[in-house]
Design a protein around this motif. Sequence first.
Motif, short mmCIF file in Angstrom:
data_model
loop_
_atom_site.label_atom_id
_atom_site.label_comp_id
_atom_site.label_asym_id
_atom_site.label_seq_id
_atom_site.Cartn_x
_atom_site.Cartn_y
_atom_site.Cartn_z
N PHE A 166 -1.67 -7.22 -6.01
CA PHE A 166 -2.11 -5.87 -5.63
C PHE A 166 -1.26 -5.38 -4.46
O PHE A 166 -1.63 -5.52 -3.30
N ALA A 167 -0.12 -4.81 -4.77
CA ALA A 167 0.81 -4.37 -3.74
C ALA A 167 0.21 -3.26 -2.89
O ALA A 167 -0.27 -2.26 -3.41
N GLY A 168 0.22 -3.44 -1.59
CA GLY A 168 -0.31 -2.44 -0.67
C GLY A 168 -1.78 -2.58 -0.37
O GLY A 168 -2.33 -1.80 0.42
N MET A 169 -2.43 -3.59 -0.98
CA MET A 169 -3.84 -3.88 -0.67
C MET A 169 -4.08 -5.38 -0.87
O MET A 169 -5.05 -5.81 -1.48
N GLU A 170 -3.17 -6.18 -0.33
CA GLU A 170 -3.26 -7.63 -0.53
C GLU A 170 -4.42 -8.25 0.23
O GLU A 170 -4.87 -9.34 -0.11
N ASN A 171 -4.88 -7.61 1.28
CA ASN A 171 -6.08 -8.06 1.98
C ASN A 171 -6.71 -6.87 2.70
O ASN A 171 -6.27 -5.72 2.56
N ASN A 172 -7.72 -7.14 3.50
CA ASN A 172 -8.50 -6.06 4.12
C ASN A 172 -7.75 -5.28 5.18
O ASN A 172 -8.26 -4.27 5.67
N SER A 173 -6.56 -5.73 5.57
CA SER A 173 -5.79 -4.96 6.55
C SER A 173 -5.10 -3.75 5.92
O SER A 173 -4.44 -2.99 6.62
N GLY A 174 -5.26 -3.56 4.61
CA GLY A 174 -4.56 -2.47 3.93
C GLY A 174 -5.34 -1.18 3.77
O GLY A 174 -4.88 -0.26 3.07
N TYR A 175 -6.51 -1.06 4.42
CA TYR A 175 -7.35 0.13 4.19
C TYR A 175 -6.65 1.45 4.51
O TYR A 175 -6.92 2.47 3.87
N LEU A 176 -5.78 1.45 5.52
CA LEU A 176 -5.09 2.70 5.86
C LEU A 176 -4.31 3.26 4.68
O LEU A 176 -4.19 4.48 4.53
N ASN A 177 -3.81 2.37 3.82
CA ASN A 177 -3.07 2.85 2.65
C ASN A 177 -3.92 3.72 1.74
O ASN A 177 -3.40 4.63 1.08
N LEU A 178 -5.22 3.46 1.68
CA LEU A 178 -6.09 4.31 0.86
C LEU A 178 -6.17 5.72 1.45
O LEU A 178 -6.01 6.71 0.73
N THR A 179 -6.42 5.80 2.75
CA THR A 179 -6.47 7.12 3.38
C THR A 179 -5.15 7.85 3.21
O THR A 179 -5.13 9.05 2.90
#
Length: 389
Positions: free
Chosen positions: A346-359
Amino acid sequence: MASKISFGNPNHPWATKLVEKFDFGLSAAQEERAVDLHKRLTIFDSLIEVTWYDNFIENVQKGALNSGATGSLTLGAAGLKNWRGKGEEVVADPQYWWKPESMVEDIGLLQQMEREDDKFMICYNAADLRKAKAEKKVGIMINTQNTLLFGNYLERIDQMYRIGLRITQLSYNNQNLVGSGCAEKREAGVSVFGADVIARMNEVGMLVDTGHCMSTTVSDAIDISSKPIACSHAGIRSHTPDVNRTIEDDVLKKLADSGGVFGMVGQPGPISGTDYCDVGQYVDAIDKAVNIMGVDHVGFGLDHYQRTSLKTILTAPEWNPDLAARALGSAEADTDSFVDPSSDGFAGMENNSGYLNLTRGFVKKGYSDEEIVKVMGGNFIRLIEEVIG
């Protein structure tokens, strides 16, 4: 008798690695807007994790830009004590899944962990979720993914509520006393006893969840429940028709019409129909749910499991390679073909530190600030306030 499960994935890199910014092609002004908004909004991940991997809380905080975040954590599945740690191997009995004893032990352990770590707090209602955000902590609301722990005793719902359980999924993959899971061959829907369970959950203020349920079970639950319900982590049948962890469009519309909220699952299969996806495709899938249901009824639930591997998950009750191939969207039933764990794909959401990518992705989609606040957590928090308090 089921074989023992070995937990642990010591070579997995994503427990400590910071997720990088995904290239959405944002302008400098859009990047600034996304960061400012992300710090102000309240994240609610409707299936934040199934395990408690090393750096879990730290990664959530990084994903919230150290401004606080909230989500729902699964307990009662093989024992929280076995899901913790840095990757060392632990062995557990699969028959411990979905037992009342497991839930009691897990909640007790989580409460002990809370006393020892002021970076997170257990949340029992919407006010607690807002408090966690205000104090820049990680707010954890407890869920379980099966009503098997209730047995055929309605009073256990009251007992589990009293010790902290707030969200319960009616069925997992298979048929249980309450309803049909997503892997059943026949869509039996909610049973007579299941209707009693839903009524009791309504009465005590426990949120009815249908994340792993068949569409018929979801539809029945909507009809039976006196309060809006959730579908915390599933896909959209019209988006990935060959994946069974998905809900029919007409049922999603019915869920929205009844005031419920849908969380698009963060697993590659329901997102792309393969073992791989990226956060841009995830935003597209969430956007499709918004187009079906309206922006007031959609959120997201990652459903990641950093602490273990998919091959380990498949040794647990209600899973097998053929089922996993259908549920997760793989063309092959060979478990060696699966990405391990699935968040590696899951590129760009490999763990919980990726939430900013959703916004950032919703900014690129042209969503307003108000719409982004709703999808990133506001809709689920509103539902929790209405049903739980």
